[in-house]
Design an enzyme around this catalytic site. Structure first.
Site: not given
Lengths: 189, 189
Positions: A41-42
């Site tokens: 997850i960025y």
């Protein structure tokens, strides 16, 4: 300064028969180390644009296949710096967490925004100090990454498998953002 | 809504003989649960002022005395909300980390600033759902905190020890910032 510098080659797998790659690696005495499924997850920063500053903040949830082990890591990556011809480095700081949802919630409370998330299956092969990773990024396709200190090893692998490989300069984050094809099918339980 | 709401009383210990408090607690059948030394590091946000928004971001390193256990936690606290007379609540999210220095470095890279750090020794006493904490905040003095669902218990403890206690409304963070007396003597090894 005689620092340890990793060189990395990254390629998209363009042949249909991906077994060609695993056969080649086994023939060259690479050993399969482990398999994982990773969800990344960025996040973007509340007051600066990481796509401009070339930074990254990521939560990675990793499951070791067949071992039931799970690991959650928060990673900060600084902007890429060119150290020499074809050699890039970026600061990377990692800290292990006991709960990705809580870290996600803290980041959201602090004003960080979720940019994208995607899942990949990885098989990690090793032969001495050479690490080869075979990635299947859901929705995006298959890739191979070679990490070593010795650039000629990367070039040899590429020339042996050249009909199967196409060099890639971008990160999965960049490719997923560009194509919007990456999928996030992950069993969070 | 019938939520579980903790009530908290916090007092500065103003008598010289702090044994009065521990004698009182033992007499009332409180049991010493554990002792810890905690170092708290507080951060400010890169683009908003937590002292205005009444938020807090903290790394806490906790050592359990006599057990050799160490625990590192990142905590976000939202702004305080008044739920009713004398009852306040604030969102609190905690995630455990394996390395405080790396988390500190990630926060600094993200633009967070270290505001203050201080160390306290805590002795935690319990009797059923009542938790009493005796704190020695280095440089600031001794404090007692009572947490329970039953407000009358807090009032009873206060009236029994009133010559020893002075109510305090501020957090240690606020007191340390105000007085600039808090010390950060902690064995990080």
């Amino acid at each position: 300064m005689n620092e340890y510098v990793e060189v990395e080659g990254k390629y998209r797998v363009i042949c249909d028969d991906i077994n060609k790659i695993s056969y080649f690696l086994k023939e060259k005495d690479f050993r399969e180390e482990y398999r994982v499924v990773e969800k990344d997850i960025y996040y973007n920063h509340p007051c600066r644009d990481f796509s401009r500053t070339d930074e990254a903040l990521r939560i990675r949830i990793r499951k070791y296949i067949g071992q039931g082990i799970r690991k959650t890591v928060l990673t900060y990556k600084g902007s890429r710096k060119v150290l020499g011809e074809g050699v890039k480095a970026r600061e990377e700081i990692e800290v292990e967490l006991n709960n990705w949802r809580k870290m996600n919630n803290i980041l959201l409370c602090l004003g960080f925004q979720r940019v994208i998330s995607f899942v990949k299956e990885r098989i990690i092969y090793r032969k001495r100090d050479v690490e080869v990773t075979l990635d299947h990024v859901y929705g995006l396709g298959r890739f191979i990454e070679v990490e070593t200190r010795n650039r000629s090893i990367i070039e040899n692998i590429y020339s042996s498998l050249s009909e199967c490989l196409e060099p890639v300069n971008k990160t999965y984050l960049e490719l997923c953002l560009e194509t919007q094809k990456c999928r996030d099918d992950f069993d969070d339980s």
